[in-house]
Design a protein around this motif. Structure first.
Motif, mmCIF file in Angstrom:
data_model
loop_
_atom_site.group_PDB
_atom_site.id
_atom_site.type_symbol
_atom_site.label_atom_id
_atom_site.label_comp_id
_atom_site.label_asym_id
_atom_site.label_seq_id
_atom_site.Cartn_x
_atom_site.Cartn_y
_atom_site.Cartn_z
ATOM 1 N N VAL A 231 48.952 43.784 35.113
ATOM 2 C CA VAL A 231 49.113 44.260 36.479
ATOM 3 C C VAL A 231 48.252 43.394 37.383
ATOM 4 O O VAL A 231 47.073 43.176 37.103
ATOM 5 C CB VAL A 231 48.714 45.742 36.598
ATOM 6 N N ASN A 232 48.831 42.899 38.460
ATOM 7 C CA ASN A 232 48.060 42.102 39.408
ATOM 8 C C ASN A 232 47.883 42.872 40.711
ATOM 9 O O ASN A 232 48.378 44.002 40.868
ATOM 10 C CB ASN A 232 48.738 40.745 39.656
ATOM 11 N N LEU A 233 47.194 42.255 41.647
ATOM 12 C CA LEU A 233 46.892 42.922 42.913
ATOM 13 C C LEU A 233 48.152 43.164 43.731
ATOM 14 O O LEU A 233 48.252 44.164 44.450
ATOM 15 C CB LEU A 233 45.894 42.073 43.712
ATOM 16 N N ARG A 234 49.134 42.290 43.620
ATOM 17 C CA ARG A 234 50.377 42.462 44.375
ATOM 18 C C ARG A 234 51.109 43.729 43.963
ATOM 19 O O ARG A 234 51.678 44.433 44.808
ATOM 20 C CB ARG A 234 51.266 41.239 44.170
ATOM 21 N N ASP A 235 51.105 44.045 42.662
ATOM 22 C CA ASP A 235 51.752 45.276 42.192
ATOM 23 C C ASP A 235 51.045 46.512 42.740
ATOM 24 O O ASP A 235 51.699 47.482 43.150
ATOM 25 C CB ASP A 235 51.763 45.307 40.664
#
Length: 258
Positions: A231-235
């Motif tokens: 999971v990245n910050l955009r998600d």
């Protein structure tokens, strides 16, 4: 007996429900109204720091006493909230990573990657053309033999000389690399004594089943690899934008500024 008693299966079997109910209540009377759990109810968060934090917030509202049940309840609520957030963000990440290239119901309309490669190739060709023009200008300046040279002409000659020296050094380096590769020869793959078995001191180590001892061949066990969802910050930003209570929060604005 009346006709209604025909459907009473318990009476026909000779079972008195009142007596059975009284016997059950007498046997398990200590368990009636109690809740049995298979494991200890442990709070998700540390109780002492959480209690201190709750008391600090409660004092601002005029509350001086907060029982331990409230701390446990808030701890479980935090755990459920965190679990729900992780599940939603995981679904968002899986949707982002899902590929539709092999799906027969989808057809590709645009290919941005190919377009970017085409533009990069155009820029490379344009840069190469400009370098060729500059090279021709420098070569012409180097070949000119005018007696009266201005400072610009002298600068071009010096730059042409440096360019020729650089090209000569690159050619020498390329020839040296080719000579070294030819001397080394083609790379050979390392051969193992037994595929899938580690080697110690040049000998393959095998595992024998049963009561037999010694070295042997054993088929390597294939363990299924666990799929990792990153999971990245955009998600997480997309999740906060979809949530009503977080779509206008300060946390979202801080995440967008990163």
């Amino acid at each position: 007996r009346d006709d209604d008693d025909i459907n009473d299966v318990a009476s026909m079997a000779g079972v008195n429900l009142n007596e059975e109910s009284a016997r059950i209540m007498a046997t398990n009377s200590d368990l009636v109204g109690t809740q049995i759990q298979s494991c200890k109810d442990e709070p998700f968060l540390a109780a002492i720091p959480l209690h201190k934090r709750i008391l600090e917030t409660a004092k601002k509202l005029g509350i001086t006493d907060v029982p331990a049940e409230v701390v446990t309840f808030i701890s479980h609520a935090t755990q459920n909230r965190l679990r729900a957030v992780i599940e939603k963000v995981t679904v968002i990440t899986q949707h982002r990573m899902e590929s539709y290239k092999d799906d027969e119901w989808y057809e590709q309309a645009t290919d941005v990657r190919s377009q970017l490669k085409f533009f990069e190739q155009l820029e490379r060709l344009e840069k190469q053309r400009k370098d060729e023009q500059e090279r021709e200008i420098l070569l012409k300046a180097a070949k000119s033999r005018s007696r009266q040279e201005d400072p610009e002409q002298a600068r071009l000659k010096q730059k042409a000389k440096e360019m020729q020296q650089q090209e000569l050094a690159q050619m020498r380096q390329r020839d040296a690399n080719l000579t070294a590769l030819a001397a080394i020869g083609p790379r050979k793959k390392r051969k193992l004594d037994a595929p899938g078995l580690p080697t110690i001191g040049g000998e393959g180590v095998g595992v024998c089943g049963g009561s037999q001892a010694g070295l042997g061949t054993a088929s390597p066990r294939q363990y299924p690899r666990q799929k990792i969802t990153r999971v990245n910050l955009r998600d997480f930003i997309f999740y906060m934008e979809q949530e009503r209570e977080m779509s206008r929060s300060l946390l979202l604005y801080r995440a967008l500024l990163k």
